[in-house]
Design a protein around this motif. Structure first.
Motif, PDB file in Angstrom:
ATOM      1  N   UNK A 273       0.798  -1.224   0.000  1.00 18.89           N
ATOM      2  CA  UNK A 273       0.000   0.000   0.000  1.00 18.89           C
ATOM      3  C   UNK A 273       0.830   1.273   0.000  1.00 18.89           C
TER       4      UNK A 273
ATOM      5  N   UNK B 134      -5.300  -8.950  -1.750  1.00 18.17           N
ATOM      6  CA  UNK B 134      -5.301  -8.128  -0.555  1.00 18.17           C
ATOM      7  C   UNK B 134      -4.165  -7.123  -0.660  1.00 18.17           C
ATOM      8  N   UNK B 135      -4.259  -6.088   0.147  1.00 18.72           N
ATOM      9  CA  UNK B 135      -3.178  -5.101   0.170  1.00 18.72           C
ATOM     10  C   UNK B 135      -2.673  -4.986   1.605  1.00 18.72           C
ATOM     11  N   UNK B 136      -1.386  -4.777   1.737  1.00 23.81           N
ATOM     12  CA  UNK B 136      -0.778  -4.640   3.065  1.00 23.81           C
ATOM     13  C   UNK B 136       0.115  -3.412   3.088  1.00 23.81           C
ATOM     14  N   UNK B 137       0.211  -2.791   4.243  1.00 24.72           N
ATOM     15  CA  UNK B 137       1.148  -1.679   4.337  1.00 24.72           C
ATOM     16  C   UNK B 137       2.541  -2.196   4.700  1.00 24.72           C
TER      17      UNK B 137
END
Lengths: 558, 490
Positions: free
Chosen positions: A406, A473-476
């Motif tokens: 992200x 999915x998105x991850x930081x």
């Protein structure tokens, strides 16, 4: 190591001859040049090594010979066209090797059909002598089969009575689905050790025409020229030579110009990174690329990035499949300049009327299909410095799961990643099921494909992609490494067989096509039969073949 | 007594960071990921405390122990504090260098500092189940302060409550630190479920039973918190080192909860005996006469023991369990006192005897040691719980009464496990359903028993005074004088 790179100068089993718009590809298997020891390739029977050369020839015919409109497929052996896959080879091979072999041979036969349908390079099969089993399957892959009506040439699928395995290479799909042979006749055909000769073969739709032995060559020549007329390939163009790949293999890396593979054996992971060109390559900067002409692209030839990267990726996947069987998870990444990839993707799409650009597009399509058909877990990671654009953005949809970062990592000043969809993602790269990956992905919500289409050319952030359903999915940056590590570790702990089955069942939603049937049936039936004692036990038919002893079967139906 | 802040500041321990709201020894200041997770979770936790924690207590100033460090100096700081301002901390037992996995198939390998992906689901489930019990018990006990038999007891209740809250923090730390986004969602789930809620109940059955009287509270802290102790002790052996270290420190606090339970029940027994003596009652089974004295008769105490032991035994899960086996073999959850047991700690060829009811008789059946892990822990639990009963019986004996409290048989009144379909008496007789039901009221509290206990639940809020059904403690908390104001009620 099994090497998928070869060239006509080093072929052991095939001969290529060119005569204007017609090329002849003759099978002339050298019995002693086997891939491994333990068998001899008698009677034009083949092993994976023979098929690797065939694949190379089909590829080169498309790229190096734009002027070739018809390929005559025949045998240099007077008595036998092709006896199919070598039985002794099958009986000494591991199950995994047999499966890999069957998959590759099917992909190659599909690529022959693909060449005819999309590159308009027609295939004509001239059968003199016996085409048995996989040999007949080779004929089935072509557009037109001429059988020599000489009292001994025949087509046959003798596997059921002789070997207790499923006939052909793709099961019987091509017999009933492509040639549309009546089921009862096909049933009889599959039980005849000696096969079918002459006019009856035509009547039963097993071949397209017969020609008397004396007039056979002339009939073939005539038919080849007729078929050439249906092609839109250019007459005078110079082809693109497939120069040897610049490939370095070490214990844990495989490096090409635009593709890197990193292997982490303790984790069973191979990470494939496809890179955009550097600025010192041809058309390496967007400024040059903007003014690129077709002539420049053709003179770059095999070094043209869009082709070079695809060839390298294709080889990398084949290498991993055959030589790194324990690397059960493939992680797809990209690295480089999105604008450059976008410019290439756009150039290829804009020039689809040019044979070379059409071939490049089709090659990407086949290579992406090879990813779909790889019995490995595929994860795509979109992180900083990546360039998932157009053809490379397909990696997101070819993957079992795709994850996107992200934001930025503190120590990395490159911007947070984005992806760009192009026209490529909406029609250039159909899967085996005949529809695009996005259409397959959004089978239950076709309107999502239309929404995505409105985003063509736009930089899509992680949040955009998540909203559009383009990533899993998105991850930081705080979660990224941990989440991915845990996910992969968890994956690797599952049964590889079970994952292969699960993934294959999830990947191909949507319509059934001849291709999906071939792979589905091959996987379900041939791989099952290949495991069963009636075929492969010590007293099984495959093991006893050639000894004169008949197998005793376990009579229970399963 | 100096005020809390000063006291704490005076004894700064290097590993603790006092700049933070949260006492911790996990380098919270420099752990961005953890900080981010807790920034979002901590306010929700305080909301949960205010909504589901002890009723009408937010302005009470309670003499509480706060753990600010894990060394002997840091883990017991006393001072009056309002509970919503309590400093719940994240404290793990110190890391043992070179620790190896003590059991299972990875025995001898270095312990895991990160979650092994292969066991992620298993570990996550265990941590969620353990974590869910902590806030659940706070919710179960939330109305009790209104009927506290003394300020001393009220304070002990709150101490247990805030520490259960801290135990939730401990499990949440593991979830948010090691299980990524899913872990953060799980952490929020801990605050969303509610004990006995119809839509979102707590995970384990026993934690959806109300604890609505003080005798139940003491029984709960003695018997059910002892299950907590057994579970924590087994998890303290874990090959996943952060879990092991977390549980080791939690065990020091859990011991206090059982102390509250053991002394609580002991003081009830003592008061009952004193009252019977004063009234000249010799027949302990003359329930009516004893109850007239405003104390709880011993047979009713036995019934309460029967109930709490059976409900708690169910918390150990099925005696023969493949989940239990998986967790042991994986090196995730060991046996009680694993490292002190003299065997190979792998148990690949070992058996364990599990009792089952077959054709009206109890018979011993050999099961693989792996599958019988839960059964063994339950047996260890019964052995461990017997200690307090011995001390309670001494009180009765010293007072000259002929009565002995006993632990009911492990198969009595079970809803889960090998005995769940059977009808077994507290003294281990297998009977028919009809026989069992006919005698049920002799073994378990009836509505009228419960109503009687409820009738005694009248608050006593005067400093140094106690309700008539419970004796004063022998010593004060932190050696405070008899009339110490443990809770300032305004």
């Amino acid at each position: 190591m099994i090497d998928f790179q070869t060239n006509p100068e080093s072929y052991n089993h095939w001969k290529l001859k060119f005569d204007g718009s017609v090329a002849t590809l003759s099978m002339d298997v050298n019995p002693d040049k086997t891939l491994v020891e333990g068998y001899k390739l008698k009677l034009n029977s083949y092993d994976l090594g023979v098929d690797i050369e065939l694949y190379d020839a089909v590829q080169r015919l498309r790229f190096e010979h734009p002027e070739v409109k018809t390929v005559i497929f025949n045998s240099a052996n007077e008595k036998v066209f092709c006896a199919g896959a070598n039985i002794n080879m099958l009986s000494v091979s591991s199950h995994a090797h047999k499966v890999n072999f069957c998959k590759f041979t099917n992909e190659t036969r599909n690529s022959i059909e693909d060449a005819s349908e999309f590159s308009k390079q027609r295939y004509l099969c001239a059968v003199k002598g016996v085409a048995a089993g996989g040999g007949y399957e080779l004929a089935l892959a072509t557009d037109h089969i001429i059988l020599s009506d000489d009292g001994s040439s025949a087509v046959s699928l003798p596997e059921v009575p002789l070997l207790a395995v499923l006939p052909g290479t793709g099961g019987l799909t091509r017999v009933v689905d492509k040639r549309k042979v009546r089921r009862d006749r096909a049933d009889i055909f599959c039980s005849l050790e000696d096969g079918i000769l002459g006019q009856k073969a035509v009547d039963w739709r097993l071949v397209d025409e017969v020609a008397p032995g004396s007039k056979f060559d002339a009939a073939v020549q005539h038919r080849a020229l007729e078929m050439a007329k249906t092609s839109d390939r250019p007459d005078e163009e110079i082809g693109v030579k497939f120069t040897p790949l610049n490939r370095k293999i070490t214990d844990d890396t495989i490096t090409y110009d635009y593709v890197d593979v990193k292997i982490e054996r303790n984790k069973s992971i191979a990470t494939i990174t496809v890179k955009s060109p550097n600025s010192d390559d041809l058309a390496g900067s967007t400024a040059n690329l903007a003014g690129l002409t077709l002539d420049e692209a053709l003179s770059a030839g095999a070094d043209f990035w869009a082709l070079a990267a695809c060839r390298q990726l294709d080889d990398a996947i084949l290498h991993l499949r055959a030589n790194e069987k324990e690397m059960g998870t493939l992680i797809l990444k990209t690295e480089g300049d999105s604008a450059t990839v976008l410019a290439y993707d756009d150039f290829v799409n804009r020039n689809q009327s040019n044979w070379f650009m059409r071939e490049i597009s089709l090659y990407w399509r086949r290579t992406l299909k090879r990813i779909d058909l790889s019995s490995r877990t595929i994860f795509t990671y979109v992180d900083q410095g990546s360039c998932f654009v157009g053809m490379l953005a397909e990696f997101l949809f070819a993957a079992d799961r795709a994850y996107m970062l992200e934001d930025q990592f503190d120590e990395d000043c490159r911007p947070a990643p984005s992806i760009v969809l192009t026209a490529s993602n909406f029609g250039s790269f159909q899967m085996s099921n005949g529809i695009t990956r996005l259409e397959t992905r959004f089978l239950g919500e076709p309107e999502s494909v239309d929404i995505c289409k409105t985003k063509i050319g736009k930089k899509l952030t992680a949040e955009d992609c998540n909203k559009l359903g383009l990533v899993t999915d998105i991850y930081d940056s705080l979660d990224w490494n941990d989440e991915l590590r845990i996910m992969v570790e968890e994956r690797v702990s599952y049964s590889p067989d079970c994952l292969t089955g699960m993934e294959a069942n999830l990947r191909f939603a949507g319509p059934e096509t001849m291709e999906t049937k071939i792979f589905g049936r091959l996987t379900a039936w041939q791989n099952w039969i290949f495991q069963r004692p009636n075929a492969v036990a010590e007293g099984g038919a495959l093991k006893l073949y050639g000894t004169g002893v008949r197998a005793k079967y376990d009579m229970n139906r399963v | 007594m100096s005020d809390l802040t000063e006291d704490v500041l005076g004894e700064t321990v290097v590993e603790i960071n006092y700049d933070e709201l949260i006492p911790n020894n996990v380098d919270l200041m420099n752990d961005k990921q953890l900080k981010k997770a807790l920034e979002s979770w901590q306010p929700k936790y305080v909301d949960w405390w205010n909504e589901a924690g002890p009723v009408n207590t937010k302005d009470f100033e309670v003499y509480l122990r706060t753990a600010v460090g894990v060394d002997p100096k840091g883990w017991a700081k006393f001072g009056h504090v309002k509970m919503p301002d309590y400093r719940w901390g994240i404290l793990l037992a110190p890391k043992e260098e070179g620790r190896t996995i003590p059991f299972g198939k990875h025995k001898g390998e270095p312990v895991w500092q990160e979650v092994p992906g292969e066991y992620r689901a298993l570990l996550r489930r265990l941590i969620i189940i353990q974590g869910d019990t902590e806030p659940a018990s706070v919710e179960q006990q939330r109305i009790l302060s209104a009927t506290a038999p003394s300020l001393y007891d009220m304070r002990n209740l709150f101490q247990v409550n805030v520490e259960e809250g801290r135990h939730l923090w401990a499990m949440v730390y593991l979830l948010v630190k090691y299980f990524g986004r899913e872990g953060r969602q799980d952490a929020e789930g801990m605050l969303e479920r509610r004990s006995a809620d119809e839509d979102k109940p707590r995970i384990l059955g026993a934690f959806n039973e109300a604890t609505d009287d003080w005798l139940s509270f003491f029984m709960f802290t003695y018997f059910t918190d002892r299950d907590g102790k057994m579970q924590l002790a087994s998890l303290a052996e874990s090959g996943f080192d952060p879990l092991s270290r977390t549980c080791r420190f939690m065990l020091t606090e859990e011991a206090h909860h059982m102390f509250v339970g053991e002394t609580g029940v002991g003081r009830v027994i003592q008061r009952t005996c004193e009252a019977m003596e004063e009234a000249g009652i010799t027949n302990v089974n003359d329930i009516e006469a004893v109850r007239k004295l405003g104390v709880i008769d011993l047979p009713t105490l036995q019934k309460k023991i029967n109930f709490h032991v059976s409900v708690t035994s169910d918390l150990f899960g099925a005696e023969v369990s493949t989940n239990g086996a998986s967790a042991f073999i994986a090196g995730i959850k060991g046996r009680f006192n694993e490292t002190k047991i003299d065997d190979d700690h792998q148990l690949n060829d070992d058996n364990y005897t599990v009792t089952r009811a077959v054709d009206g008789k109890l018979v011993d059946v050999e099961e693989t040691a792996h599958n019988a892990i839960n059964s063994r822990l339950l047996d260890d639990y019964h052995d461990d719980a017997a200690g307090g009963l011995g001390r309670w019986n001494k009180v009765i004996k010293r007072a000259g009464f002929d009565f002995k409290l006993t632990l009911p048989y492990k198969g009595f009144s079970r809803k889960i496990g090998t005995f769940s379909e059977d009808f077994i008496t507290p003294d281990a007789q297998v009977v028919t359903e009809a026989e069992w039901n006919a005698k049920k009221d002799e073994w378990l509290c009836t509505d009228s028993d419960n109503a009687f206990i409820q009738s005694l639940m009248v608050p006593c809020k005067e400093k140094g005074k106690y309700a008539g059904w419970i004796a004063a403690p022998r010593v004060g908390i932190n050696n405070q004088p008899e009339d110490f104001e443990y809770v300032k009620l305004f």
